[in-house]
Design an enzyme around this catalytic site. Structure first.
Site, PDB file in Angstrom:
ATOM      1  N   ARG A 145       4.122   5.853  14.038  1.00 30.87           N
ATOM      2  CA  ARG A 145       4.360   6.533  12.765  1.00 30.87           C
ATOM      3  C   ARG A 145       3.890   7.979  12.821  1.00 30.87           C
ATOM      4  O   ARG A 145       2.854   8.290  13.406  1.00 30.87           O
ATOM      5  CB  ARG A 145       3.607   5.823  11.644  1.00 30.87           C
ATOM      6  CG  ARG A 145       3.927   6.332  10.238  1.00 30.87           C
ATOM      7  CD  ARG A 145       2.889   5.874   9.233  1.00 30.87           C
ATOM      8  NE  ARG A 145       1.614   6.574   9.421  1.00 30.87           N
ATOM      9  CZ  ARG A 145       0.493   6.277   8.781  1.00 30.87           C
ATOM     10  NH1 ARG A 145       0.473   5.273   7.933  1.00 30.87           N
ATOM     11  NH2 ARG A 145      -0.621   6.961   9.001  1.00 30.87           N
TER      12      ARG A 145
ATOM     13  N   HIS B  77       4.725   0.189   0.163  1.00 28.13           N
ATOM     14  CA  HIS B  77       5.371  -0.720   1.107  1.00 28.13           C
ATOM     15  C   HIS B  77       4.395  -1.792   1.561  1.00 28.13           C
ATOM     16  O   HIS B  77       3.175  -1.621   1.491  1.00 28.13           O
ATOM     17  CB  HIS B  77       5.956   0.030   2.303  1.00 28.13           C
ATOM     18  CG  HIS B  77       4.957   0.762   3.136  1.00 28.13           C
ATOM     19  ND1 HIS B  77       4.415   1.970   2.760  1.00 28.13           N
ATOM     20  CD2 HIS B  77       4.392   0.455   4.336  1.00 28.13           C
ATOM     21  CE1 HIS B  77       3.568   2.396   3.684  1.00 28.13           C
ATOM     22  NE2 HIS B  77       3.524   1.486   4.648  1.00 28.13           N
TER      23      HIS B  77
ATOM     24  N   ASP C 107       0.735   5.019   1.832  1.00 29.19           N
ATOM     25  CA  ASP C 107       0.062   5.591   3.001  1.00 29.19           C
ATOM     26  C   ASP C 107      -1.006   6.606   2.600  1.00 29.19           C
ATOM     27  O   ASP C 107      -0.765   7.520   1.805  1.00 29.19           O
ATOM     28  CB  ASP C 107       1.075   6.279   3.922  1.00 29.19           C
ATOM     29  CG  ASP C 107       1.814   5.281   4.811  1.00 29.19           C
ATOM     30  OD1 ASP C 107       1.336   4.137   4.925  1.00 29.19           O
ATOM     31  OD2 ASP C 107       2.856   5.658   5.376  1.00 29.19           O
TER      32      ASP C 107
ATOM     33  N   HIS D 226       0.827  -1.200   0.000  1.00 28.42           N
ATOM     34  CA  HIS D 226       0.000   0.000   0.000  1.00 28.42           C
ATOM     35  C   HIS D 226       0.866   1.257   0.000  1.00 28.42           C
ATOM     36  O   HIS D 226       2.063   1.210   0.280  1.00 28.42           O
ATOM     37  CB  HIS D 226      -0.936   0.025   1.214  1.00 28.42           C
ATOM     38  CG  HIS D 226      -0.219   0.112   2.530  1.00 28.42           C
ATOM     39  ND1 HIS D 226       0.471  -0.949   3.079  1.00 28.42           N
ATOM     40  CD2 HIS D 226      -0.070   1.149   3.404  1.00 28.42           C
ATOM     41  CE1 HIS D 226       1.004  -0.587   4.232  1.00 28.42           C
ATOM     42  NE2 HIS D 226       0.698   0.684   4.457  1.00 28.42           N
TER      43      HIS D 226
END
Length: 660
Positions: A286, A269, A121, A119
């Protein structure tokens, strides 16, 4: 908290030849100086993802490190942020376990067998983040590796035919909620449970590197707009496979206190999926850095698919807004003078195409402008700048080839009057030349009309009535929607308007003069005339031929490869700007702007746009990355005190009588 500012020498060690590098010699508990941050940013754009080991930093230090690269976003459009730190999104192994066991229903774009964890982000919103920074807080002894893929290489790995096919396509991205419940309901924390939908191009131009990247997300890309369902699924399957090819990827083995920072505009990623059936402790946190450019509209409502979609919907489908070809940010638009024509506040000038910039570079510049929201393109039959009759027309040909298949998505302007051949009638504003010139331009541009046809300069040897009759014929024939002029003195424009009104001929609707902080003469007569007669004003040279970028040095002489040394244009540009007085002014302007946080480039274009009479400023480039700073100007409103200071420093440039 961070300690005093520190400059470090980066020790960058590539992990693979094409993506990923580990960085040593930096302590992220310390404040890094601007030079080090710039070096890290450059390495990030080169390697796409950077890894830092043994960085025992706090939440506050992670946030401070992220802010060195830009403002941070909230933790997640759907999920709640960490208590006390709303910018931090915490992920625990237990959540992966629940998610992959199927105990939690997540409406996704595609079946789970196709997902495989890959995907980008937050792609399901209009403005996905620029960078992501993930910190390992609690890491198990084994498992949990993350993979990243280089999306620029994924695009380059496709055949030229497939690249040509997808360059003009857009896709819908949608997701549901990370908590259970009816989509659309408002949760206790005030966020909407979903679903979210966004529109993005399949191929984006990276705003910093100029690379084309394949912008698809196996987790949320639902369908390609305009294709049948089976066509869309087949093409997406091919693209998803390309994204995850091993030769484009890097694998990172997490260790305690490790940090990964990646360019979310150039990578996809795959998060770990090997925790689904094991009770392993794993906690990561994150943060995300906000991006400047937007890529498409986003909605978060319950409704139905758009009427023209060929993809059937389920109960979680949403209303898709009308689609405009603004692949990048939703740039402000305005009316062209007193007409009903809407144009972007920035217009792309193309006179570098075909001499300073080859066709590949020119296409990348056009892509970057479209990505940034520009829908207005200006060219001329005599371009490229610096050429002669042997090169005249080359720019229009390049623009025409790029516009193929997307002509209706852009406002196209061109110009005539310049010398196009050896004969006496191959130039000027006579009826013969203008009627010949419009046909030749349309042929080179590959279109049957232009939106705006302009006289490139005044022709004192041709009666105004003859010129107006020719322009009227061009508009009535459907070959141009509107007409305008460039490089005219105010009194000549006033005569044009008067003669057109007296004879009931097509009226000029716009003017294209030179205007910048270093050339303000048009403020005295031309701009008041334009305001009174509701003429659109499309100024060129807002950066004074590049002098207002601050990159040129007077003592070293004209810079090779720029307009100041370019063929037949060199003398004109040196005469306009290459003087000690102008360089002294640029130095003073740079000092005035420095405290604002803006570059002189951005501030100079923003100053032009701050004049309420200006419709759209023409920006140009010889490389796509040169547009980064000028595109920002469309969203900048200068502080009143800074605007006044810039006015004061350049007041002397209001005096003069230059014809162009």
């Amino acid at each position: 908290m961070f300690t005093a500012s520190t400059r470090v020498r980066l020790d960058v060690r590539p992990v693979t030849p094409v993506i990923g590098a580990e960085v040593y010699g930096t302590d992220l508990r310390e404040t890094l100086d601007g030079e080090t941050v710039a070096a890290l940013r450059a390495e990030l754009h080169k390697w796409k993802v950077l890894f830092f080991r043994d960085q025992d930093i706090s939440d506050e230090q992670q946030l401070a490190f992220g802010r060195l690269f830009g403002p941070l976003t909230p933790a997640h459009p759907i999920a709640k942020g960490l208590a006390g730190h709303p910018e931090i999104w915490e992920r625990k192994a237990a959540e992966y376990k629940t998610r992959h066991r199927g105990d939690l229903t997540i409406p996704s774009a595609r079946p789970p067998r196709d997902y495989k964890g890959w995907h980008i982000d937050i792609i399901f919103v209009a403005n996905p983040n620029k960078y992501s920074i993930l910190r390992g807080v609690e890491i198990p002894a084994y498992g949990g590796d993350t993979l990243w893929s280089n999306l620029a290489l994924a695009y380059e790995g496709l055949s030229p035919q497939i690249r040509n096919l997808i360059d003009g396509l857009q896709a819908v991205h949608r997701t549901g909620s990370y908590d259970s419940g009816e989509p659309g309901r408002i949760r206790q924390d005030g966020r909407r449970a979903g679903p979210f939908v966004a529109l993005h191009p399949l191929v984006r131009v990276h705003p910093d590197t100029g690379e084309k990247v394949l912008f698809v997300n196996p987790g949320t890309t639902s369908h390609i707009v305009g294709l049948k369902e089976r066509e869309s699924q087949a093409l997406l399957d091919l693209l998803f496979e390309e994204v995850s090819r091993p030769e484009y990827t890097v694998r990172f083995r997490w260790t305690p206190n490790a940090i990964a920072m990646w360019d979310n505009q150039a990578t996809a990623h795959a998060g770990p999926i090997d925790y689904a059936h094991f009770d392993l402790p794993r906690v990561v946190r994150r943060i995300t850095v906000r991006a400047i450019c937007r890529s498409g509209p986003t909605v978060s409502v319950r409704s139905r698919w758009m009427a023209n979609s060929s993809i059937s919907s389920d109960k979680h489908s949403v209303l898709q807004p009308s689609i405009q070809y603004r692949k990048g940010q939703h740039m402000q638009t305005t009316r062209l003078g007193g007409t009903g024509l809407t144009v972007s506040r920035l217009c792309l000038g193309t006179m570098t195409f075909g001499l300073q910039s080859d066709e590949t570079t020119s296409n990348a510049i056009l892509d970057r402008a479209a990505e940034g929201g520009v829908n207005f393109i200006d060219t001329a039959d005599v371009y490229p700048l610096g050429g002669d009759t042997g090169t005249a027309g080359r720019t229009e040909e390049i623009v025409g080839r790029w516009l193929k298949g997307r002509r209706n998505r852009f406002i196209l302007a061109t110009k005539a009057v310049g010398k196009m051949g050896p004969s006496a009638w191959d130039q000027g504003a006579s009826r013969k030349h203008l009627l010949d010139a419009i046909d030749a331009s349309l042929h080179r541009l590959g279109t049957d009309y232009v939106d705006l046809y302009q006289l490139h300069s005044d022709d004192p040897n041709t009666p105004l009535d003859e010129t107006l009759e020719a322009l009227d014929t061009i508009v009535r024939s459907g070959k141009a929607r509107y007409v305008g002029v460039s490089n005219f003195l105010a009194y000549r424009i006033a005569r044009l308007l008067g003669r057109a009104e007296a004879r009931n001929l097509t009226r000029v609707v716009s003017i294209q003069p030179r205007y910048s902080l270093l050339f303000r003469e048009i403020e005295r007569e031309l701009l008041p005339l334009a305001q009174e007669d509701r003429l659109g004003v499309i100024p060129y040279n807002p950066l004074a031929g590049g002098l207002l970028t601050g990159k040129h040095k007077y003592g070293t002489g004209p810079t090779a490869g720029t307009r100041f040394t370019l063929g037949t244009a060199a003398d004109r540009y040196q005469d306009r700007y290459w003087h000690e007085r102008q360089f002294a002014t640029v130095e003073a302007l740079n000092e005035a702007v420095s405290a604002s946080g803006l570059s002189l480039t951005t501030a100079s274009v923003a100053w032009v746009l701050a004049n309420p009479v200006i419709t759209s400023a023409i920006i140009g480039a010889s490389r796509p990355d040169q547009l980064n700073e000028t595109l920002k100007a469309a969203d900048v409103q200068l502080d009143a005190s800074l605007k006044q200071r810039l006015d004061e420093l350049t007041a002397e440039y209001r005096r003069g009588d230059a014809a162009r």
